[in-house]
Design a protein around this motif. Structure first.
Motif, PDB file in Angstrom:
ATOM      1  N   GLN A 135       0.876  -1.184   0.000  1.00  0.00           N
ATOM      2  CA  GLN A 135       0.000   0.000   0.000  1.00  0.00           C
ATOM      3  C   GLN A 135       0.911   1.231   0.000  1.00  0.00           C
ATOM      4  OE1 GLN A 135      -3.726  -2.131   0.213  1.00  0.00           O
ATOM      5  NE2 GLN A 135      -3.217  -0.059  -0.357  1.00  0.00           N
ATOM      6  N   PRO A 136       1.399   1.633  -1.178  1.00  0.00           N
ATOM      7  CA  PRO A 136       2.404   2.700  -1.252  1.00  0.00           C
ATOM      8  C   PRO A 136       1.825   4.102  -1.396  1.00  0.00           C
ATOM      9  CG  PRO A 136       2.158   1.692  -3.401  1.00  0.00           C
ATOM     10  CD  PRO A 136       1.197   0.978  -2.485  1.00  0.00           C
ATOM     11  N   GLU A 137       0.550   4.292  -1.039  1.00  0.00           N
ATOM     12  CA  GLU A 137      -0.112   5.572  -1.303  1.00  0.00           C
ATOM     13  C   GLU A 137       0.571   6.766  -0.648  1.00  0.00           C
ATOM     14  OE1 GLU A 137      -3.352   2.448  -1.873  1.00  0.00           O
ATOM     15  OE2 GLU A 137      -1.654   2.767  -0.519  1.00  0.00           O
ATOM     16  N   VAL A 138       1.221   6.551   0.514  1.00  0.00           N
ATOM     17  CA  VAL A 138       1.846   7.690   1.199  1.00  0.00           C
ATOM     18  C   VAL A 138       2.955   8.322   0.353  1.00  0.00           C
ATOM     19  CG1 VAL A 138       1.280   6.966   3.542  1.00  0.00           C
ATOM     20  CG2 VAL A 138       3.388   6.119   2.458  1.00  0.00           C
ATOM     21  N   ASN A 139       3.506   7.569  -0.590  1.00  0.00           N
ATOM     22  CA  ASN A 139       4.516   8.128  -1.492  1.00  0.00           C
ATOM     23  C   ASN A 139       3.940   9.212  -2.397  1.00  0.00           C
ATOM     24  OD1 ASN A 139       6.650   6.405  -0.632  1.00  0.00           O
ATOM     25  ND2 ASN A 139       5.810   4.758  -1.881  1.00  0.00           N
ATOM     26  N   LEU A 140       2.616   9.216  -2.532  1.00  0.00           N
ATOM     27  CA  LEU A 140       1.930  10.198  -3.374  1.00  0.00           C
ATOM     28  C   LEU A 140       1.172  11.232  -2.540  1.00  0.00           C
ATOM     29  CD1 LEU A 140       0.409   7.685  -5.954  1.00  0.00           C
ATOM     30  CD2 LEU A 140       2.465   9.086  -6.258  1.00  0.00           C
ATOM     31  N   GLY A 141       1.348  11.184  -1.220  1.00  0.00           N
ATOM     32  CA  GLY A 141       0.574  12.079  -0.367  1.00  0.00           C
ATOM     33  C   GLY A 141      -0.853  11.620  -0.185  1.00  0.00           C
ATOM     34  N   LEU A 142      -1.098  10.329  -0.378  1.00  0.00           N
ATOM     35  CA  LEU A 142      -2.440   9.762  -0.260  1.00  0.00           C
ATOM     36  C   LEU A 142      -2.445   8.662   0.796  1.00  0.00           C
ATOM     37  CD1 LEU A 142      -3.433   9.364  -4.029  1.00  0.00           C
ATOM     38  CD2 LEU A 142      -4.471  10.937  -2.383  1.00  0.00           C
ATOM     39  N   ILE A 143      -3.633   8.125   1.041  1.00  0.00           N
ATOM     40  CA  ILE A 143      -3.795   6.922   1.843  1.00  0.00           C
ATOM     41  C   ILE A 143      -4.654   5.951   1.033  1.00  0.00           C
ATOM     42  CG2 ILE A 143      -3.694   8.269   3.981  1.00  0.00           C
ATOM     43  CD1 ILE A 143      -6.744   7.662   4.297  1.00  0.00           C
ATOM     44  N   PRO A 144      -4.699   4.672   1.414  1.00  0.00           N
ATOM     45  CA  PRO A 144      -5.632   3.761   0.751  1.00  0.00           C
ATOM     46  C   PRO A 144      -7.056   4.295   0.870  1.00  0.00           C
ATOM     47  CG  PRO A 144      -4.071   2.540   2.084  1.00  0.00           C
ATOM     48  CD  PRO A 144      -3.880   3.993   2.432  1.00  0.00           C
ATOM     49  N   GLY A 145      -7.817   4.191  -0.209  1.00  0.00           N
ATOM     50  CA  GLY A 145      -9.158   4.763  -0.202  1.00  0.00           C
ATOM     51  C   GLY A 145     -10.271   3.795  -0.522  1.00  0.00           C
ATOM     52  N   TYR A 146      -9.913   2.545  -0.878  1.00  0.00           N
ATOM     53  CA  TYR A 146     -10.934   1.569  -1.268  1.00  0.00           C
ATOM     54  C   TYR A 146     -11.125   0.491  -0.202  1.00  0.00           C
ATOM     55  CZ  TYR A 146      -9.995   3.620  -5.890  1.00  0.00           C
ATOM     56  OH  TYR A 146      -9.810   4.488  -6.944  1.00  0.00           O
ATOM     57  N   GLY A 147     -10.878   0.854   1.053  1.00  0.00           N
ATOM     58  CA  GLY A 147     -11.052  -0.087   2.157  1.00  0.00           C
ATOM     59  C   GLY A 147      -9.757  -0.672   2.675  1.00  0.00           C
ATOM     60  N   GLY A 148      -8.627  -0.233   2.144  1.00  0.00           N
ATOM     61  CA  GLY A 148      -7.345  -0.825   2.506  1.00  0.00           C
ATOM     62  C   GLY A 148      -6.957  -0.638   3.957  1.00  0.00           C
ATOM     63  N   THR A 149      -7.246   0.528   4.538  1.00  0.00           N
ATOM     64  CA  THR A 149      -6.876   0.744   5.941  1.00  0.00           C
ATOM     65  C   THR A 149      -7.626  -0.208   6.858  1.00  0.00           C
ATOM     66  OG1 THR A 149      -8.579   2.450   6.268  1.00  0.00           O
ATOM     67  CG2 THR A 149      -6.387   3.195   5.536  1.00  0.00           C
ATOM     68  N   GLN A 150      -8.816  -0.618   6.448  1.00  0.00           N
ATOM     69  CA  GLN A 150      -9.623  -1.512   7.278  1.00  0.00           C
ATOM     70  C   GLN A 150      -9.255  -2.972   7.044  1.00  0.00           C
ATOM     71  OE1 GLN A 150     -11.821   0.326   9.425  1.00  0.00           O
ATOM     72  NE2 GLN A 150     -10.423   1.775   8.451  1.00  0.00           N
ATOM     73  N   ARG A 151      -9.191  -3.397   5.786  1.00  0.00           N
ATOM     74  CA  ARG A 151      -8.983  -4.826   5.492  1.00  0.00           C
ATOM     75  C   ARG A 151      -7.561  -5.271   5.794  1.00  0.00           C
ATOM     76  NH1 ARG A 151     -12.429  -3.405   0.902  1.00  0.00           N
ATOM     77  NH2 ARG A 151     -14.525  -4.155   1.395  1.00  0.00           N
TER      78      ARG A 151
END
Length: 262
Positions: A135-151
């Protein structure tokens, strides 16, 4: 089955196994809005089709299951549009997670960002030896948005999920297996045959009971549901099914059961 621009669908009428292949190989099967909508539509179609008994989800090519979201499409979004994108992705992936027909992700390469989230929405994950999860979203200034933080937290635990999401690190298939993110790891050439055999084993069981197992396990993670009560209700419903009568009679008669899903 309907035809789609970014998906390939193949139904084995003998087994009831539908294979859905994400087919954007030039983009490493990256998820854009159109592909997510097609995933939602294809799963709705599969759930409504009595000929479909189970689903294998995989990616085209040898490099990627899904290498992530289509960054070019996300780059110009504002906060309002970003929330809509997250909600649409969550809706599609929740449809997979809540499917009472078993779904196996055949992870044949990179499963990064939205691809990791898509794999986690499936009930089981089988990885090829060359698979990579992250889950490399933080490299783009983002976080997982499709349920990744939960699952991811549900699958590997809070501390490891935080580490993976905060560092953006990728992990290999064997590490994903050790953490519980992947159920099995197999050579690439054996990936689809292994998934088919695993799904056939599941489909040999009572379909109603399989769907209830999925519902009950999902209820554990749903704050609006009481897991034990969901289990008791489902257990009770089993006794009114033809599958229960067939299963118990087959056991007593020492013969294979012929379940009908009723």
């Amino acid at each position: 089955m309907a035809s789609y621009e970014n998906l390939l669908l193949a139904l084995d009428s003998a087994t009831g196994i539908l294979t859905i292949t994400l087919n954007r190989p030039i983009k490493l099967n990256a998820l854009n809005a159109a592909t997510i909508e097609e995933i939602r539509q294809s799963f709705q179609e599969a759930l409504d089709d009595a000929a479909v008994r189970g689903i294998i989800l995989t990616g085209s090519g040898e490099k990627a299951f899904v290498a992530g979201a289509d960054i070019a499409e996300l780059a110009d979004l504002n906060e309002i549009a970003g929330r809509r994108v997250a909600e649409r992705g969550q809706e599609a992936f929740c449809m997979i997670e809540e499917s009472t027909k078993p779904v196996i992700a055949a992870v044949n390469g990179f499963a990064l960002g939205g691809g990791c989230e898509l794999a986690m929405a499936c009930h089981l994950r089988v990885a090829s030896e060359n698979a990579r999860f992250g889950q490399p979203e933080v490299n783009l200034g983002l976080i997982p948005g499709y349920g990744g933080t939960q699952r991811l937290t549900q699958l590997v635990g809070k501390a490891k999920a935080l580490e993976l999401m905060m560092t953006g690190d990728q992990i290999k298939a064997d590490e994903a297996h050790r953490l519980g993110l992947a159920n099995h790891v197999v050579p690439a050439a054996e990936l689809l045959p292994f998934c088919e055999q695993l799904l056939k084993r599941i489909l040999s069981k009572a379909p109603l009971a399989i769907g209830m197992v999925i519902d009950c396990v999902n209820a554990y993670y749903d704050e609006e549901k009481h897991g034990y009560q969901t289990e008791a209700n489902s257990f009770s419903r089993c006794f009114g099914s033809e599958d229960f009568r067939e299963g118990t009679q087959a056991f007593l008669e020492k013969r294979p059961a012929a379940f009908k899903g009723a």
